[in-house]
Scaffold this motif. Structure first.
Motif, short mmCIF file in Angstrom:
data_model
loop_
_atom_site.label_atom_id
_atom_site.label_comp_id
_atom_site.label_asym_id
_atom_site.label_seq_id
_atom_site.Cartn_x
_atom_site.Cartn_y
_atom_site.Cartn_z
N ASP A 167 0.82 -1.21 0.00
CA ASP A 167 0.00 0.00 0.00
C ASP A 167 0.86 1.27 0.00
O ASP A 167 0.41 2.33 0.41
N GLY A 168 2.09 1.16 -0.49
CA GLY A 168 3.01 2.28 -0.42
C GLY A 168 2.54 3.53 -1.14
O GLY A 168 2.69 4.65 -0.64
N VAL A 169 1.96 3.36 -2.33
CA VAL A 169 1.48 4.53 -3.08
C VAL A 169 0.35 5.21 -2.33
O VAL A 169 0.32 6.44 -2.20
N ARG A 170 -0.57 4.41 -1.80
CA ARG A 170 -1.68 5.00 -1.04
C ARG A 170 -1.19 5.70 0.22
O ARG A 170 -1.67 6.79 0.56
N ARG A 171 -0.23 5.11 0.92
CA ARG A 171 0.30 5.74 2.13
C ARG A 171 0.96 7.07 1.82
O ARG A 171 0.82 8.04 2.57
N ALA A 172 1.67 7.13 0.70
CA ALA A 172 2.42 8.34 0.37
C ALA A 172 1.56 9.41 -0.28
O ALA A 172 1.71 10.61 0.01
N LEU A 173 0.62 8.99 -1.15
CA LEU A 173 -0.09 9.95 -1.98
C LEU A 173 -1.59 10.03 -1.70
O LEU A 173 -2.27 10.92 -2.22
N GLY A 174 -2.11 9.09 -0.91
CA GLY A 174 -3.54 9.12 -0.60
C GLY A 174 -4.42 8.67 -1.75
O GLY A 174 -5.61 8.97 -1.78
N ARG A 175 -3.86 7.93 -2.69
CA ARG A 175 -4.63 7.36 -3.81
C ARG A 175 -4.08 5.99 -4.14
O ARG A 175 -3.02 5.59 -3.67
N GLU A 176 -4.81 5.26 -4.97
CA GLU A 176 -4.36 3.92 -5.35
C GLU A 176 -3.29 4.00 -6.45
O GLU A 176 -3.20 4.97 -7.19
N ALA A 177 -2.49 2.96 -6.52
CA ALA A 177 -1.45 2.88 -7.55
C ALA A 177 -2.08 2.68 -8.92
O ALA A 177 -3.17 2.12 -9.06
N ARG A 178 -1.38 3.12 -9.94
CA ARG A 178 -1.84 2.93 -11.32
C ARG A 178 -1.78 1.44 -11.68
O ARG A 178 -0.83 0.75 -11.35
N ASP A 179 -2.78 0.98 -12.41
CA ASP A 179 -2.85 -0.43 -12.80
C ASP A 179 -2.07 -0.66 -14.08
O ASP A 179 -1.92 0.24 -14.93
N PHE A 180 -1.57 -1.88 -14.26
CA PHE A 180 -0.81 -2.23 -15.45
C PHE A 180 -1.64 -2.05 -16.72
O PHE A 180 -1.12 -1.65 -17.77
N ALA A 181 -2.92 -2.34 -16.64
CA ALA A 181 -3.78 -2.19 -17.82
C ALA A 181 -3.84 -0.73 -18.29
O ALA A 181 -3.84 -0.44 -19.49
N GLU A 182 -3.87 0.19 -17.34
CA GLU A 182 -3.86 1.62 -17.68
C GLU A 182 -2.55 1.97 -18.38
O GLU A 182 -2.54 2.68 -19.39
N TYR A 183 -1.46 1.48 -17.84
CA TYR A 183 -0.15 1.70 -18.46
C TYR A 183 -0.14 1.15 -19.89
O TYR A 183 0.31 1.83 -20.83
N ALA A 184 -0.62 -0.09 -20.07
CA ALA A 184 -0.58 -0.73 -21.39
C ALA A 184 -1.40 0.06 -22.41
O ALA A 184 -0.98 0.25 -23.56
N ARG A 185 -2.56 0.57 -22.00
CA ARG A 185 -3.39 1.35 -22.92
C ARG A 185 -2.68 2.64 -23.33
O ARG A 185 -2.67 3.02 -24.50
N GLU A 186 -2.08 3.33 -22.36
CA GLU A 186 -1.41 4.60 -22.64
C GLU A 186 -0.25 4.40 -23.62
O GLU A 186 -0.10 5.17 -24.58
N VAL A 187 0.55 3.38 -23.39
CA VAL A 187 1.71 3.16 -24.25
C VAL A 187 1.27 2.69 -25.63
O VAL A 187 1.82 3.11 -26.65
#
Length: 285
Positions: free
Chosen positions: A253-273
């Motif tokens: 949960d490191g991203v949520r602890r640091a930024l207060g939101r969920e981490a980006r999903d791999f599917a989102e990354y794949a679509r963007e690229v």
């Protein structure tokens, strides 16, 4: 705009690896916020070279904080000695804070973390393993373009972390002392095998891309036959055979602890690229 010589600017940040996957993003985010950035690379106006300690003092002059990413990896021999010497040089130069990019599941990286924690400087640890961007901004890219990626990974799942998430956590730590003394272990929100990741890339790109599992022996032999230097072969063999053994498969949960939101999903990354065209079929030489 990245300021290549920010040594005389108030609250300047030295970004080591400023041309790399995370360093480039950290530098861009800081510059967008108006923070003066001292680029830390061998090609910078004030060059920084891990193999030449004579370059360190000039790069550290006038710097308030450092984003410390070590090349090629904290697992290589000599890394702890370099991190200890650099931390001492940073403190002598008046640096106040270090944000260290560390390796998840690497015993050698833990040694380097301890050195930074004991440096007398304010610190934050950002601990990561495999980046999603390895498929689009690294050695895997040309193989994805060619339609086949062969690696010695087996079925071990990995929660690939988005480099944008790493950069945003690092910038938050660099600019806000509320993150001082924190260790953020960053992952994506789900674990995928490399075969699953390639399948998601293929679906997003709308083309066939195969994943071929290799044995460790065949992988090393292939790298050697391509003329890859011995030290690089050893590091890659270590990363696949040792770090990718399941120790990092759990999601954090490191991203949520640091930024207060969920981490980006791999599917989102794949679509963007895929939308950017990076994974289009490579032209025939």
């Amino acid at each position: 705009m990245i300021i290549e010589n920010a040594s005389n600017s108030e609250n300047a940040v030295l970004v080591l690896g400023s041309t790399g996957k995370t360093g480039g993003r950290v530098a861009a985010l800081l510059s967008a916020r108006g923070v003066p950035v001292q680029a830390g690379s061998r090609s910078a106006a004030i060059p920084f070279d891990w193999t030449d300690r004579g370059t360190w003092a000039a790069a550290l002059a006038g710097v308030d904080a450092v984003y410390l990413s070590y090349q090629p990896d904290l697992a290589v021999p000599g890394a702890p000695a370099d991190i200890k010497a650099f931390s001492a040089a940073a403190r002598a130069a008046g640096v106040r804070k270090i944000v260290l990019l560390s390796g998840r599941g690497e015993p050698e990286a833990l040694e380097c973390e301890a050195i930074v924690r004991d440096s007398g400087l304010t610190w934050t640890i950002v601990r990561c393993a495999w980046f999603a961007q390895n498929f689009s901004e690294g050695a895997f890219t040309e193989f994805i373009q060619a339609g086949e990626l062969a690696l010695p990974t087996g079925d071990t799942p990995e929660p690939f972390v988005h480099a944008d998430d790493i950069a945003e956590v690092a910038v938050a730590a660099l600019l806000d002392d509320r993150h001082a003394g924190e260790i953020y272990e960053l992952t994506g929100p789900r674990a995928l095998s490399f075969a699953d990741a390639v399948a998601e890339i293929a679906a997003a790109a709308g083309r066939e891309i195969a994943f071929i599992p290799l044995t460790r022996t065949d992988f090393v032999a292939a790298l050697t036959s391509y003329g890859v230097p011995t030290d690089e072969v050893s590091l890659l063999d270590y990363m696949f055979a040792t770090v990718l053994d399941g120790r990092n498969s759990h999601v954090t949960d490191g991203v949520r602890r640091a930024l207060g939101r969920e981490a980006r999903d791999f599917a989102e990354y794949a679509r963007e690229v895929a939308d950017s065209g990076v994974w289009a079929v490579a032209p025939v030489a």
